[in-house]
Every structure is written in C-alpha cells, then in structure tokens.
Design a protein around this motif. Structure first.
Motif, PDB file in Angstrom:
ATOM      1  N   ASP A   1       0.884  -1.205  -0.109  1.00  0.00           N
ATOM      2  CA  ASP A   1       0.087  -0.023   0.117  1.00  0.00           C
ATOM      3  C   ASP A   1       0.741   1.312  -0.067  1.00  0.00           C
ATOM      4  OD1 ASP A   1      -2.372  -1.650   0.270  1.00  0.00           O
ATOM      5  OD2 ASP A   1      -2.138  -1.618   2.147  1.00  0.00           O
ATOM      6  N   SER A   2       0.433   2.294  -0.628  1.00  0.00           N
ATOM      7  CA  SER A   2       1.178   3.582  -0.503  1.00  0.00           C
ATOM      8  C   SER A   2       0.105   4.720  -0.840  1.00  0.00           C
ATOM      9  CB  SER A   2       2.139   3.540  -1.990  1.00  0.00           C
ATOM     10  OG  SER A   2       2.781   4.701  -1.760  1.00  0.00           O
ATOM     11  N   PRO A   3       0.159   5.612   0.199  1.00  0.00           N
ATOM     12  CA  PRO A   3       0.978   5.754   1.196  1.00  0.00           C
ATOM     13  C   PRO A   3       0.531   4.646   2.324  1.00  0.00           C
ATOM     14  CG  PRO A   3      -0.683   7.505   0.938  1.00  0.00           C
ATOM     15  CD  PRO A   3      -0.844   6.769  -0.082  1.00  0.00           C
TER      16      PRO A   3
ATOM     17  N   ILE B   1      -0.447   4.121   5.914  1.00  0.00           N
ATOM     18  CA  ILE B   1      -1.241   4.911   7.069  1.00  0.00           C
ATOM     19  C   ILE B   1      -0.651   4.392   8.392  1.00  0.00           C
ATOM     20  CG2 ILE B   1      -3.290   5.437   5.795  1.00  0.00           C
ATOM     21  CD1 ILE B   1      -4.245   3.560   8.386  1.00  0.00           C
TER      22      ILE B   1
ATOM     23  N   ASN C   1     -12.839   6.383   7.397  1.00  0.00           N
ATOM     24  CA  ASN C   1     -12.067   6.586   6.057  1.00  0.00           C
ATOM     25  C   ASN C   1     -11.763   8.317   6.169  1.00  0.00           C
ATOM     26  OD1 ASN C   1     -12.219   4.078   5.170  1.00  0.00           O
ATOM     27  ND2 ASN C   1     -14.169   4.349   4.276  1.00  0.00           N
TER      28      ASN C   1
ATOM     29  N   PHE D   1      -7.923   7.722   5.129  1.00  0.00           N
ATOM     30  CA  PHE D   1      -7.894   7.040   3.818  1.00  0.00           C
ATOM     31  C   PHE D   1      -8.376   8.095   2.834  1.00  0.00           C
ATOM     32  CE2 PHE D   1      -8.378   3.265   6.553  1.00  0.00           C
ATOM     33  CZ  PHE D   1      -7.385   2.550   6.305  1.00  0.00           C
TER      34      PHE D   1
ATOM     35  N   ARG E   1      -6.962   8.987  -1.378  1.00  0.00           N
ATOM     36  CA  ARG E   1      -5.902   8.196  -1.935  1.00  0.00           C
ATOM     37  C   ARG E   1      -6.352   7.715  -3.322  1.00  0.00           C
ATOM     38  NH1 ARG E   1      -3.134   5.206   2.277  1.00  0.00           N
ATOM     39  NH2 ARG E   1      -2.574   3.721   0.422  1.00  0.00           N
TER      40      ARG E   1
ATOM     41  N   ASP F   1      -5.248   4.798  -4.466  1.00  0.00           N
ATOM     42  CA  ASP F   1      -5.689   3.146  -4.600  1.00  0.00           C
ATOM     43  C   ASP F   1      -6.946   3.097  -3.773  1.00  0.00           C
ATOM     44  OD1 ASP F   1      -5.334   3.581  -1.893  1.00  0.00           O
ATOM     45  OD2 ASP F   1      -3.519   2.031  -1.675  1.00  0.00           O
TER      46      ASP F   1
END
Ligand code: SAM
Length: 294
Positions: free
Chosen positions: A38-40, A42, A269, A273, A276, A278
């Motif tokens: 995963d990028s970035p 968390i 989220n 998140f 993002r 992704d």
C-alpha cells in the motif's frame, strides 16, 4: 452431552490454548502486507515484516493484495486503521502523562519493539502459548526484547487480569492506556465485562481503545456474506466469534468513562484514507473503533 469431570475440564482448557493464536498471525500478515503493497502507508511499522521472518515469508507472499477482492482490501484497511488509531490515542495519553501501555490480547503487535517514548512501560497480555510463539519469532528474526516490556500470561475467561498485572509490576495507582484490538469478538460477555471493569477502576487519565463488530442481523445482505465467511474462517482456526454489539448496545457499557468516541467506516475513512489514489478504505458497517477515557 456427557458431563466432564473437573480434571478433564481443566485439561480440555489447557489443550485448547496450547497452540498459538492463528488469528493473531492473520492480522500480523495483513499489517506486513500493508507495508509492502500500500502507498501511502497509514500505519508505518518497520517491525511488521521482520517479525514474520522466513517462517511466514511464503504466507506473506500469498496474502491477498488484489484490488478485485474488495472485502479483503477493506479488512486490511480496518486492521491497519485500528492499530493506527490505538497508537494515535496512546500518543495523546503519553502527552497527558500516562507511563503504562497495556496490550490486551497483544498477538504479534510490534509496538513494544519500536516504542518511541523513553518513560513508557509496555505490558503484553495474552495466552502463554501465543507469547512463547512470539518470543520464538522475535528471536529467529534477531529482534531484541526491550527491558521496558513485560509479558503477562492471562486468559480473560478464567484468570484475573488485575492479579496477573500486579504481580508483573503494573502500578494500579498510576494511569494506564489499554489497547484491546481484535479481541472483543472472541470473548464471552462475562469476560468482556470483567476486563472492562478492571479498566474502569484505573485512575483518571487512563483510557482504552478497542474495536468491536456489529451483530450479523444488523448488517446488510452482502456484509452478512462477508461476516459468514470471516466467522467460518476464525471458527476453523479454533477461535470462534462470540460477542457482537450494536453501537447502542455497547454505549451502555461505558458508565464509568467519558469522552467516548465510536467511529464507523465513514469517520475512519475521513480520518485515515482520504484522497488516496488506490482503493484502500474501510467498507460497510460491520467493524467499529472505540476510545474511552477515565
Ligand atoms: C485477532 S488476534 C489480535 C492480536 C493483536 N491485538 C493485533 O491486533 O494484532 C486476537 C488475540 O487475542 C488473544 N485472545 C483471545 N482470547 C483471549 C483470552 N480469552 N485471553 C487472552 N487472550 C486472548 C489471542 O491469543 C490473540 O493474540
């Protein structure tokens, strides 16, 4: 069902907990996968991959990463968000003067091996078989066990957390922060309340972070399928789900606490998140994160 004599009962309990937690491994694999895929990131955790070492390198390689498996990606998102949430709240606690961190059902949590707070003592509480397995993994990977870490063997169902912690040097007169991640669904209501009752007796400034799951009946149809799939996997692992709450039900458990925060997927989220590129995000309404203070 035949009645068991007491000797057989205690033997049965011993046998049940003689093997390390499989669910702890599944969670650790997903934390490690987060570092790799995963990028970035968390939840940056430089120990997440090394602790699994060569022993679980192949399982880590097989850990689902494909974005066409949305529930799997969402589960990984939830697991890393809850670790991040616990450590964000721990940071607040330390700033306010807390010097004891208790990981209830620590599994393969790696905080103790990257503890950035010089005065903070860490207590890892779990079944002895899981603790021994973790020690072996740490040793094989060359990860040093810090002096500020104490391992406390406890079964929440049958042993006194209070007594075991105090014989391990825990100071009941000083505030403590507790992380209870991925454990509540595996407990009976009695064990949950006894453990929470102990936390509720800790001095002002103490706090707890936990996650909990909503009951199957409270979920929409597709999430019920995901729930059933996860429930059958943990059952096969020998660690069946037992305890679920709706937010309204768990709200009744916090009489001795204040500043209760109970986050659903939209809040999680938004916090962790947002923006993002992704697809890493929490989905649905099954899992929730909660933090409460004394
Ligand atoms: C799903 S794992 C989560 C591990 C860890 N908290 C994490 O987030 O990586 C559940 C953990 O709770 C522990 N556990 C479950 N029931 C327990 C009980 N009755 N007494 C002590 N530990 C228990 C298991 O041994 C396991 O380490």
């Amino acid at each position: 069902m035949p009645l068991l004599c007491p000797e057989r009962v205690s033997r049965a309990i011993f046998v049940e907990h003689a093997t390390p937690s499989r669910t702890a491994l599944r969670v650790a694999l997903r934390r490690a996968a987060h570092q790799l895929y995963d990028s970035p990131v968390i939840f940056p955790d430089p120990v997440a991959v090394p602790i699994l070492g060569q022993t679980y390198a192949e399982e880590l390689r097989r850990t689902p990463r494909r974005t066409d498996r949305p529930f799997s990606i969402a589960l990984r998102a939830f697991l890393v968000a809850r670790s991040r949430y616990a450590e964000d709240n721990l940071s607040r606690a330390v700033t306010a003067g807390v010097r004891q961190y208790v990981l209830l059902g620590a599994g393969l949590d790696t905080f103790a091996y990257r503890n950035p707070y010089p005065g903070l003592r860490v207590f890892e509480v779990d079944h002895p078989a899981t603790q021994q397995w973790k020690r072996d993994l740490l040793q094989r990977s060359g990860i040093r066990i810090p002096e500020r870490l104490t391992c406390v063997p406890v079964d929440f169902e049958s042993q006194s957390l209070s007594a075991q912690l105090q014989t391990s040097g825990f100071n009941i007169h000083g505030p403590a922060f507790f992380a209870w991640l991925g454990v509540v669904p595996y407990l009976t209501l009695a064990a949950f309340r006894t453990t929470l009752g102990f936390i509720a007796m800790q001095p002002a400034g103490s706090g707890v972070t936990l996650d909990y799951g909503q009951p199957r009946g409270a979920l929409p149809f597709l999430e019920r399928l995901a729930h059933d799939s996860l429930a059958s996997r943990v059952q096969l692992a020998g660690e069946p789900f037992q305890l679920f709450f709706t937010p309204a039900e768990i709200a009744g458990e916090w009489a001795s606490f204040h500043s209760i925060e109970d986050l659903g997927s939209a809040e999680i989220n938004a916090r962790y998140f947002r923006g993002r590129a992704d697809q890493l995000a929490v989905r649905g309404m099954a899992g929730r994160l909660l933090c409460a203070w004394r």
